[in-house]
Each structure stands twice: as C-alpha cells, then as structure tokens.
Design a protein around this motif. Structure first.
Motif, mmCIF file in Angstrom:
data_model
loop_
_atom_site.group_PDB
_atom_site.id
_atom_site.type_symbol
_atom_site.label_atom_id
_atom_site.label_comp_id
_atom_site.label_asym_id
_atom_site.label_seq_id
_atom_site.Cartn_x
_atom_site.Cartn_y
_atom_site.Cartn_z
ATOM 1 N N SER A 27 0.836 -1.201 0.000
ATOM 2 C CA SER A 27 0.000 0.000 0.000
ATOM 3 C C SER A 27 0.873 1.255 0.000
ATOM 4 O O SER A 27 2.071 1.194 0.306
ATOM 5 C CB SER A 27 -0.871 -0.037 1.273
ATOM 6 O OG SER A 27 -1.612 1.150 1.433
ATOM 7 N N ILE A 29 3.107 4.369 0.289
ATOM 8 C CA ILE A 29 4.489 4.739 -0.044
ATOM 9 C C ILE A 29 5.300 3.511 -0.456
ATOM 10 O O ILE A 29 6.076 3.556 -1.419
ATOM 11 C CB ILE A 29 5.145 5.463 1.162
ATOM 12 C CG1 ILE A 29 4.465 6.822 1.388
ATOM 13 C CG2 ILE A 29 6.649 5.623 0.955
ATOM 14 C CD1 ILE A 29 4.876 7.537 2.663
ATOM 15 N N ASP A 48 4.954 -7.497 2.871
ATOM 16 C CA ASP A 48 3.925 -6.829 3.669
ATOM 17 C C ASP A 48 3.210 -7.882 4.507
ATOM 18 O O ASP A 48 3.196 -9.069 4.157
ATOM 19 C CB ASP A 48 2.911 -6.119 2.755
ATOM 20 C CG ASP A 48 2.142 -5.013 3.461
ATOM 21 O OD1 ASP A 48 2.396 -3.827 3.164
ATOM 22 O OD2 ASP A 48 1.286 -5.339 4.318
ATOM 23 N N LEU A 80 5.170 -10.847 5.272
ATOM 24 C CA LEU A 80 6.132 -10.570 6.345
ATOM 25 C C LEU A 80 5.522 -9.640 7.382
ATOM 26 O O LEU A 80 4.978 -8.594 7.041
ATOM 27 C CB LEU A 80 7.380 -9.882 5.754
ATOM 28 C CG LEU A 80 8.437 -9.464 6.776
ATOM 29 C CD1 LEU A 80 9.189 -10.685 7.309
ATOM 30 C CD2 LEU A 80 9.430 -8.473 6.179
ATOM 31 N N ASP A 81 5.663 -10.045 8.653
ATOM 32 C CA ASP A 81 5.339 -9.145 9.757
ATOM 33 C C ASP A 81 6.673 -8.600 10.266
ATOM 34 O O ASP A 81 7.481 -9.363 10.812
ATOM 35 C CB ASP A 81 4.603 -9.927 10.853
ATOM 36 C CG ASP A 81 4.259 -9.055 12.051
ATOM 37 O OD1 ASP A 81 4.753 -7.908 12.132
ATOM 38 O OD2 ASP A 81 3.497 -9.529 12.916
ATOM 39 N N VAL A 82 6.908 -7.313 10.114
ATOM 40 C CA VAL A 82 8.230 -6.752 10.461
ATOM 41 C C VAL A 82 8.516 -6.811 11.957
ATOM 42 O O VAL A 82 9.662 -6.602 12.374
ATOM 43 C CB VAL A 82 8.402 -5.290 9.957
ATOM 44 C CG1 VAL A 82 8.395 -5.241 8.443
ATOM 45 C CG2 VAL A 82 7.373 -4.353 10.570
ATOM 46 N N ASN A 108 10.146 0.294 5.514
ATOM 47 C CA ASN A 108 9.114 1.318 5.285
ATOM 48 C C ASN A 108 7.805 1.050 6.029
ATOM 49 O O ASN A 108 7.040 1.975 6.276
ATOM 50 C CB ASN A 108 8.873 1.396 3.773
ATOM 51 C CG ASN A 108 7.632 2.164 3.427
ATOM 52 O OD1 ASN A 108 7.616 3.388 3.462
ATOM 53 N ND2 ASN A 108 6.543 1.452 3.138
ATOM 54 N N ALA A 159 11.084 7.305 8.065
ATOM 55 C CA ALA A 159 10.629 7.934 9.317
ATOM 56 C C ALA A 159 9.456 8.826 8.935
ATOM 57 O O ALA A 159 8.483 8.353 8.333
ATOM 58 C CB ALA A 159 11.762 8.706 9.974
ATOM 59 N N TYR A 173 3.427 8.002 17.869
ATOM 60 C CA TYR A 173 3.912 7.885 16.480
ATOM 61 C C TYR A 173 5.182 8.719 16.303
ATOM 62 O O TYR A 173 6.199 8.257 15.780
ATOM 63 C CB TYR A 173 2.809 8.361 15.531
ATOM 64 C CG TYR A 173 3.178 8.361 14.064
ATOM 65 C CD1 TYR A 173 3.122 7.196 13.319
ATOM 66 C CD2 TYR A 173 3.560 9.543 13.422
ATOM 67 C CE1 TYR A 173 3.458 7.196 11.964
ATOM 68 C CE2 TYR A 173 3.897 9.554 12.077
ATOM 69 C CZ TYR A 173 3.835 8.375 11.348
ATOM 70 O OH TYR A 173 4.174 8.380 10.015
ATOM 71 N N LYS A 177 9.124 7.735 15.354
ATOM 72 C CA LYS A 177 9.807 8.272 14.166
ATOM 73 C C LYS A 177 11.062 9.068 14.540
ATOM 74 O O LYS A 177 12.048 9.057 13.792
ATOM 75 C CB LYS A 177 8.838 9.132 13.351
ATOM 76 C CG LYS A 177 7.656 8.325 12.774
ATOM 77 C CD LYS A 177 8.106 7.220 11.849
ATOM 78 C CE LYS A 177 6.967 6.533 11.130
ATOM 79 N NZ LYS A 177 7.423 5.485 10.207
ATOM 80 N N GLY A 204 6.506 14.548 4.392
ATOM 81 C CA GLY A 204 5.443 15.361 4.986
ATOM 82 C C GLY A 204 4.123 14.610 4.874
ATOM 83 O O GLY A 204 4.053 13.428 5.206
ATOM 84 N N ILE A 206 1.511 12.684 2.870
ATOM 85 C CA ILE A 206 1.513 11.956 1.598
ATOM 86 C C ILE A 206 0.151 11.295 1.389
ATOM 87 O O ILE A 206 -0.426 10.731 2.338
ATOM 88 C CB ILE A 206 2.629 10.873 1.595
ATOM 89 C CG1 ILE A 206 3.977 11.479 2.040
ATOM 90 C CG2 ILE A 206 2.740 10.223 0.212
ATOM 91 C CD1 ILE A 206 4.493 12.641 1.212
ATOM 92 N N THR A 208 -1.921 8.666 0.994
ATOM 93 C CA THR A 208 -1.972 7.198 1.115
ATOM 94 C C THR A 208 -3.146 6.843 2.029
ATOM 95 O O THR A 208 -3.679 7.709 2.742
ATOM 96 C CB THR A 208 -0.687 6.613 1.761
ATOM 97 O OG1 THR A 208 -0.727 6.886 3.170
ATOM 98 C CG2 THR A 208 0.588 7.162 1.155
ATOM 99 N N PRO A 209 -3.515 5.557 2.088
ATOM 100 C CA PRO A 209 -4.612 5.155 2.973
ATOM 101 C C PRO A 209 -4.349 5.462 4.448
ATOM 102 O O PRO A 209 -5.288 5.572 5.240
ATOM 103 C CB PRO A 209 -4.709 3.639 2.740
ATOM 104 C CG PRO A 209 -4.203 3.445 1.334
ATOM 105 C CD PRO A 209 -3.100 4.460 1.184
ATOM 106 N N LYS A 213 -6.810 6.202 8.152
ATOM 107 C CA LYS A 213 -6.923 5.111 9.118
ATOM 108 C C LYS A 213 -7.035 5.675 10.530
ATOM 109 O O LYS A 213 -6.529 6.763 10.813
ATOM 110 C CB LYS A 213 -5.697 4.188 9.037
ATOM 111 C CG LYS A 213 -5.688 3.309 7.779
ATOM 112 C CD LYS A 213 -4.453 2.425 7.731
ATOM 113 C CE LYS A 213 -4.433 1.619 6.435
ATOM 114 N NZ LYS A 213 -3.115 1.027 6.145
#
Ligand SMILES: NC(=O)c1ccc[n+]([C@@H]2O[C@H](COP(=O)([O-])OP(=O)(O)OC[C@H]3O[C@@H](n4cnc5c(N)ncnc54)[C@H](O)[C@@H]3O)[C@@H](O)[C@H]2O)c1
Length: 295
Positions: A27, A29, A48, A80-82, A108, A159, A173, A177, A204, A206, A208-209, A213
């Motif tokens: 998803s 980035i 992911d 993958l679960d990071v 990421n 980050a 969050y 970061k 900055g 971006i 994305t979904p 969320k």
C-alpha cells in the motif's frame, strides 16, 4: 541530451539490475517505491503483512515490467510481519542467497497511533513502537551485517516529518519516528567506514490510505484524531505517493543522509530549526484552544 537530462538518466540507471526489499509494500508509499524501483530496472521483493495486497501488487508490477530493456525485472511477493525478527532475518537472508546479494533494504512498514496521551494505554505505545521502531531495528539487524559482509548496500528507513518536529495528538507515532531518525543518522556515520550507506526519509503529508486510518481496532478506543484533516491544516496538502517515490529514489541514488520532502515538509523543518522554542510555544497555544472543553 542536456546536463539535467543526463543526470536524471544516471539517477534512474543507479537501480538497474539491483536487488531491493521493500516492507509495507502492499500500500501507499511502499507500493509506490516498489513500482518506481521496478520501473528503474530493479528486482524487488514486495513484503507486507497483508497477504492479498502483496500478491496483487507483485503480480501487477511483474506484468507491467516484463523486463526493462534487456534486463529481466521481477517483483516477488513475500508475506512478512516486520515485528517478527526471525522472519525478517530469514527473508533478508533468503533474498541475498537467491540473488547473490542484496543492494537495498527499504524499512518502510508503519502504522499510525494517536490520541491525547492522557487517554492512551501502554498497549498503544507498545504497538506503535513495535511496528515503527522495532520493525526498522529488525530490518537493520538483518540487513546491515549481510551488507558489511558483501562490502556494499544501502539501507533506507522511512521515518516522517513527525520524526523531526513535535506532533501533538500523534505523540507515540512521533516518538517512534524520532527514534528511527536517530538510529539512521547514527548508523550512517558508523556504516560509512564499512562500505554501507544509510538514508532516512522524512515525508510530509503523503496521499496514502494511512491518512484515513484510525488506531488499530484491537486497541482500547480513544478519541483518535482525523489525521488527514489535522495534517492538511497544520502542514500542507497531501503530496502524491508516486512523486514521493521519485524524490526518494533520486535522493538515495545521490546518497542523501536525510530526505525531507515535499516542499511543505522542508518549510516546516526549516521553521522549526530556526526557532524551535517559538514553534513549540505557538503550537502549545493552538492546542490549548483546540482542547478547551466547549461549554
Ligand atoms: N502517508 C503519510 O502522510 C506519511 C508521512 C510520513 C511518513 N509516513 C510513513 O510511511 C510509511 C508507509 O506509510 P503509508 O502512508 O504508505 O501507509 P499505508 O497504510 O498506506 O501502508 C503501510 C503498509 O504497511 C503495512 N504494515 C503495517 N504493519 C505491518 C507489519 N507489522 N509488517 C509488515 N507490514 C506492515 C500495511 O499492511 C500497509 O500495507 C510508514 O512508515 C509511515 O509512518 C507516511
């Protein structure tokens, strides 16, 4: 070809025939980075936690690429679960083994967790640090020794502008970061002597979904902020993920230490560096107004 076109071609060529792993690639980035890497001729492991997402993204990229010029390009899905260090180590080792090396690892994957700190539980803190910080640490611990051993490689950690500036209502969050920025710039200095490059990306706002969320459903409910509205008001209009991916890959090819983009992020960061106390005090005054109970 003029000088500018020549430089742009060089930046694109940097990735041709290389091997990259991107986490959080189903998803936003991560997907945009994987897409741009494939377009520039890299083989990409699209990793992911979202199984359906990675399969869909990898097969779309594979079809779209079909090899760039004479170089066969591939997009390979990996679930993958990071937060699982063993699984991250296994995927990095397998990728390096299957492709005789690994050139880029983009750590990421990330989640947003926010709300007033007074309402948060330790579970909120643990979740965001587990994914956003430990996910990156797991990627670094898996990739860095392998890159040192092969004598080259580039680790790219996502980050956020929130890793450079105070971010009220997104404090856990932002904490995660800031840690990713600290990890990345320190490691960059240490890694330079071992032939490995490290870049940290601080986007900055971006498109994305993530912007729409809320906190993960299994965490105790708190009044989590409308991230899209809040960041658009405070920082700027969302920037397309595809444009971000171009900025990032060009910056990585130039071996930039910190990539802050788009312009609204560079402007906010410059203001903060010029006068951190002023920005914090003004922000505090705005928050006092925003949080005052309405009667
Ligand atoms: N969108 C923005 O405005 C913005 C700004 C600054 C930084 N970022 C950062 O960019 C990165 C990507 O965010 P995005 O905006 O593309 O969000 P997104 O929600 O669109 O994508 C995040 C991806 O990470 C995956 N993911 C979540 N937890 C995971 C885990 N444990 N293991 C593996 N994958 C996992 C999700 O399944 C998803 O596919 C994050 O680190 C985020 O913090 C985003």
């Amino acid at each position: 070809m003029n000088r500018r076109e020549e430089r742009s071609r060089e930046l694109r060529e940097h990735y041709r025939g290389t091997v990259a792993l991107v986490t959080g690639a189903a998803s936003g980035i991560g997907r945009a980075l994987a897409t741009e890497l494939v377009a520039r001729g890299a083989t990409v492991v699209v990793a992911d936690i979202d199984r359906e997402g990675v399969v869909a993204v990898a097969s779309r990229l594979e079809q779209a690429a079909g090899g760039v010029d004479a170089v066969p390009t591939r997009a390979l899905p990996a679930v993958l679960d990071v937060t699982n260090a063993d699984d991250v180590a296994e995927l990095v080792a397998r990728t390096a083994r299957d492709h005789a090396g690994i050139d880029f690892v983009f750590n990421n994957a990330g989640i947003g967790v926010g709300g007033p700190v007074a309402d948060l539980t330790l579970a909120h803190w643990r979740r965001v640090l587990d994914v956003n910080l430990w996910g990156v640490i797991n990627g670094v611990q898996a990739a860095y020794p392998a890159m040192v051993a092969q004598g080259h490689g580039h680790i790219v950690n996502t980050a956020s502008l929130s890793g450079l500036l105070p971010s009220p209502m997104l404090v856990p969050y932002s904490t995660s970061k800031h840690a990713v920025v600290g990890l990345s710039v320190g490691l960059r200095m240490e890694a330079a002597g071992r032939g490995v490059k490290v870049t940290v990306v601080c986007p900055g706002v971006i498109e994305t979904p993530l912007l729409d969320k809320r906190n993960p459903d299994d965490l105790p409910p708190v009044g989590s902020p409308d991230i899209r509205a809040m960041l658009t008001r405070l920082v700027g209009r969302p920037y397309p993920a595809a444009s971000l991916a171009t900025d990032v890959l060009d910056g990585v090819a130039r071996n930039r230490a910190i990539i802050v983009t788009p312009f609204h992020a560079r402007r906010a960061w410059a203001l903060y560096r010029a006068s951190p106390g002023l920005l914090i005090d003004r922000g505090a005054a705005r928050m006092r107004g925003a949080l005052r109970p309405s009667s």
